[in-house]
Structures are given as structure tokens and as C-alpha cells.
Design an enzyme around this catalytic site. Structure first.
Site, short mmCIF file in Angstrom:
data_model
loop_
_atom_site.label_atom_id
_atom_site.label_comp_id
_atom_site.label_asym_id
_atom_site.label_seq_id
_atom_site.Cartn_x
_atom_site.Cartn_y
_atom_site.Cartn_z
N GLU A 1 47.42 9.80 10.14
CA GLU A 1 47.10 8.55 9.76
C GLU A 1 46.66 8.16 8.17
O GLU A 1 45.65 9.45 7.60
CB GLU A 1 45.77 7.69 10.28
N GLU B 1 40.13 10.58 15.83
CA GLU B 1 39.44 11.24 15.61
C GLU B 1 37.68 11.13 16.22
O GLU B 1 36.88 9.60 16.74
CB GLU B 1 38.52 9.64 14.90
#
Ligand code: BGC
Length: 447
Positions: free
Chosen positions: A359, A171
């Protein structure tokens, strides 16, 4: 619903990261990371408050460093066959240059144990814990990060040859946004200059490391993970719709479109023109990266509106707390269709690159009562999100797998230890592990 409905080859796994779970912050030659430092930092020169809620420190987390076999056994007991974890750069290269053999040995043991019990290891090279010595030289704002990272990645890939699935970054939008613009994550830097430099170097790093790993071994699969949030406008008034458009651009598109060859959306926000001074002529080509998979990390929906008081962007987030009572312990809205919208949106880019949810999950303030953790809300969250995932697959989205976040309770960055994301409960004092009801649910679901 059953896992079998997703097909025989669908990848089911659970994920963790090094800084959040290992503890052992100074063990066996590990160097200091920016998060080790951030845990000790105060909010400001004259503030008695700490950066991390309740002064929590990541050194007292889940002790994965010691208990990794138990945790991998627990993952396997639920029926997962894939395990995503990250390597702590400062365990491998404590001073940014010199190899620490004990760090190499630790990850070799983790990887070997995965192989022994027939769990496929998926390794993220960077989940936010830069060696502090490199941050002193500017960290992600210094273009030399590309060389520092190349050295680190080469050491990992040549030593951990049993790993076939690699992810470059976790991320980038979050570690750059929170760490180099808002200053609420390590290293606590702020402002547009830091943000643009760090963003461009993070984006470049993906392609640079992808090509490097492929040159070492073209057989290896190399992806990278991106945070995607479904963004909506508070209503259909034009100025609010525009605010949501800008928010989506900043949160989602800025860190993804360059990688798939679309460049920076510079024409759409004036301030983005400032990136130009950090871009070299060859960068456009190097940003574009034919990843083997795109890791999608998504949790919630965010709503925006116009805000004349915001001097640059004129946008404001409408906190979930003001909109709904369906909240997680992070105060994030529980909104299952968000995962469907995210998948459809990425699918619409038609990149031809397979997608994997690397995720998804929710935080609760779980309590151990008479040996059990009744986390019905989490079970409902997973069920509802997986239904939405299935709906997207049925409509043709090329999704290859799903990793639950997280395998075990851990250190939730600036929030400390209170929001718990695990399928496995950790008693942070005794380090005892207990499978939550959601873990039992996965066991049935995956059977
Ligand atoms: C990060 C995790 C984090 C999770 C929940 C993701 O942004 O990759 O490290 O724990 O979200 O906040």
C-alpha cells in the site's frame, strides 16, 4: 520515469479491502462485523457524537459487491496485472462457526473473474473486520482467536484454490493500536492490558496461520503486511531523539521484530515487561515466521518530541499541520523520502525475505468537474514516491512489487467518506465510476 525501468518481473497492482468497498453489509447471509457495529456507535454514553465522522456508515460505500467486474476491468485498463483485496470473515462465517455458502460463492466469483481477465488475485485474510460474535468473546484479546482464525483460514484456502498469494494480516500495529489502545477504531477498546494481549495474539497469528496454510499446500505464497512510518525527532536534542526512538519502537518495531525472530524489544521500554504475563514458553519459537514476502504499507513521515506531561512514555507527536503545508486530505505530510528510508531500514534487517509495497497512496477531496477529476497532486505524489522507490532498488533493496492504495474511493474508517484515496472516483450516491487523471497517468506509466 517508466514502469519498465523497474524490470520485467516487477509486480504492479492496486489494492482495496472488503469492509471499505463492498457495502452489502447484511446481504446474502453476511454476519455483523465489528465495523458494522462501530459505524452505529456513539462516542460515549453521554455523547451525541458518533465514532465515525459525519455519522457515515460503511454500508453506503463503493458497492464492490455488485460492481466488482467493472472495478477489475478498470484496474486492468490502467495496465495493472495484480489485484489485492480482502475477504470479509463475517461473510464466510457469519456466526464465527457456520459456513455461509453465499459468502464463499461471492469470493469465488471475484477470484474467477480475476483469472478470466488475467489478473493475479492477492488476498488478505484479515483487513480489520472481525465478526462481532467473536469480539463478544474478547476478540483479539482472547488467545482463542488463534483457533477461530485457523478455522476461517482453512475454509478460505481450501475453497479459493485459485489464489496463490495470501496475506495473513493487514497492519496489525494499526488495528491493535487504534482498536485496542486508543479506541478510535473498532472495537473501541482502550488501555495497556487490551493492547498487549491483542498485540501478542496478532503477532502469534501470523506464524500460526503461515504454518497452517503451508501445511495445506506448501506451494502457496504466504506473506503478511505491516505498517511502517518513517519517524524523526523534531531536532537533535537528546531528549527529543530519545522520544523519536521510543515512537519508532512502538509504531514500527513492536509488530515486526518478533516475526523476524528478534523477539519483543522489552529491554528498551520498561512497560513492555508487562507482555511477559501473556507469553507462553513455546511462543518465542512460534512468533518467528519465514514469510514468503513482507508487505510494506507506508504513507508519510511522523515527527516526535519529548513531552514531560505524558505520564508513561513522555513522548508527543508533532502534527504535520504545525510543520508544513504539504498535506493530504488526512492531514498527513507529503514527504516522498519517507518511503526510501522505510525501505532502507527494513533492508538493513537482512531477513532475506523479499519485500513488496502492498500500500502507498494519498487522499484528496477530489471533485468531479465536467466529467473529470484533476488530481495533479496525487500524480505528483506517485511520481515522487516511485522515484524514491527506484532509488532504494538501485541501492540493492530486494523489492518485488508495488500496489497503489487504492483502486477505488472507499470508506476511510473513522474518517468516513471524505478523504478519497482512489485512482477511480466513486459517486457514492449513484455508484458511478470515473477514472481520475491519476488513473490515466498510471495507464501511460505502465504502458
Ligand atoms: C489501511 C487502509 C487505509 C489506508 C489509509 C492503511 O492503514 O490498510 O485500509 O485505508 O491505510 O488510511
Amino acid at each position: 520515469m517508466k514502469a519498465t525501468e523497474f524490470g520485467e518481473s516487477f509486480i504492479w497492482g492496486a489494492a482495496i479491502s472488503a469492509a471499505q468497498t463492498e457495502s452489502a453489509a447484511m446481504a446474502d447471509g453476511k454476519g455483523v462485523s465489528i465495523w458494522d457495529e462501530f459505524c452505529l456507535a456513539q462516542k460515549g454514553l453521554f455523547s451525541s457524537k458518533f465514532r465515525i465522522k459525519n455519522k457515515h456508515h460503511l454500508n453506503y460505500s463503493s458497492d464492490f459487491y455488485v460492481h466488482f467486474k467493472t472495478d477489475i476491468d478498470l484496474l486492468k485498463s490502467m495496465g495493472f496485472k495484480h489485484f489485492r483485496f480482502s475477504i470479509a470473515w463475517s461473510r464466510i462465517l457469519p456466526d464465527g462457526e457456520t459456513i455461509n455458502p453465499q459468502g464463499i460463492a461471492f469470493y469465488q466469483s471475484v477470484i474467477q473473474y480475476c483469472i478470466d481477465v488475467e489478473i493475479e488475485p492477492w488476498v488478505t485474510l484479515y483487513h480489520w473486520d472481525l465478526p462481532a460474535v467473536l469480539e463478544k468473546k474478547g476478540g483479539w484479546t482472547n488467545r482463542a482467536i488463534l483457533d477461530w482464525f485457523a478455522l476461517y483460514a482453512t475454509i478460505c484456502v481450501t475453497n479459493f484454490t485459485k489464489v496463490k498469494q495470501w496475506m495473513v494480516l493487514n497492519e496489525p500495529s494499526v488495528f491493535v493500536g487504534a482498536g485496542y489502545f486508543f479506541g478510535i477504531h473498532a472495537p473501541g477498546k482502550t488501555g495497556f492490558n487490551n493492547f498487549f494481549k491483542a498485540m501478542h495474539h496478532a503477532n502469534l497469528c501470523i506464524g500460526h496461520i503461515f504454518r497452517l496454510i503451508k501445511s495445506i499446500n506448501p506451494e502457496l505464497k504466504v506473506g503478511s503486511t505491516f505498517s511502517f512510518t518513517h519517524v524523526e525527532s523534531i531536532d537533535d536534542q537528546n531528549r527529543n531523539v530519545n522520544a523519536a526512538f521510543l515512537a519508532d519502537l512502538l509504531i514500527n518495531r513492536l509488530f515486526f521484530e518478533p516475526i523476524i525472530g528478534l523477539g519483543y524489544p522489552k529491554e528498551e521500554i520498561k512497560i513492555l515487561k508487562q507482555i511477559e504475563k501473556y507469553i507462553l514458553p513455546e511462543d518465542a519459537l512460534n512468533l518467528k515466521t519465514p514469510l514468503d514476502f513482507i508487505g510494506i504499507q507506508t504513507y508519510t513521515r511522523e515527527v516526535f518530541k519529548w513531552n514531560p506531561l505524558n505520564p508513561v512514555l513522555r513522548i508527543k507527536q508533532v502534527p504535520a499541520k504545525l510543520r508544513t503545508t504539504e498535506l493530504t486530505a488526512m492531514d498527513w505530510e507529503i514527504y516522498p523520502p519517507s518511503i526510501y528510508h522505510v525501505l532502507k531500514k527494513i533492508d538493513a534487517y537482512q531477513t532475506g525475505i523479499p519485500l513488496i509495497i502492498t500500500e502507498n497512496g494519498m487522499a484528496l477531496n477530489d471533485k468531479l468537474v465536467e466529467g473529470e477529476i484533476k488530481d495533479d497532486k496525487r500524480i505528483a505524489y506517485f511520481k515522487a514516491h516511485l522515484e524514491q522507490v527506484k532509488k532504494a532498488i538501485n541501492e540493492g533493496v530486494d523489492l518485488k512489487g508495488y500496489f497503489a492504495w487504492s483502486l477505488i474511493d472507499n470508506f476511510e474508517w473513522a474518517e468516513g467518506y471524505h478523504p478519497r484515496f482512489g485512482l477511480v472516483h466513486i459517486d457514492f450516491a449513484s455508484k458511478q465510476r470515473t477514472l481520475k487523471q491519476s488513473g490515466h497517468w498510471f495507464k501511460l506509466f505502465l504502458r
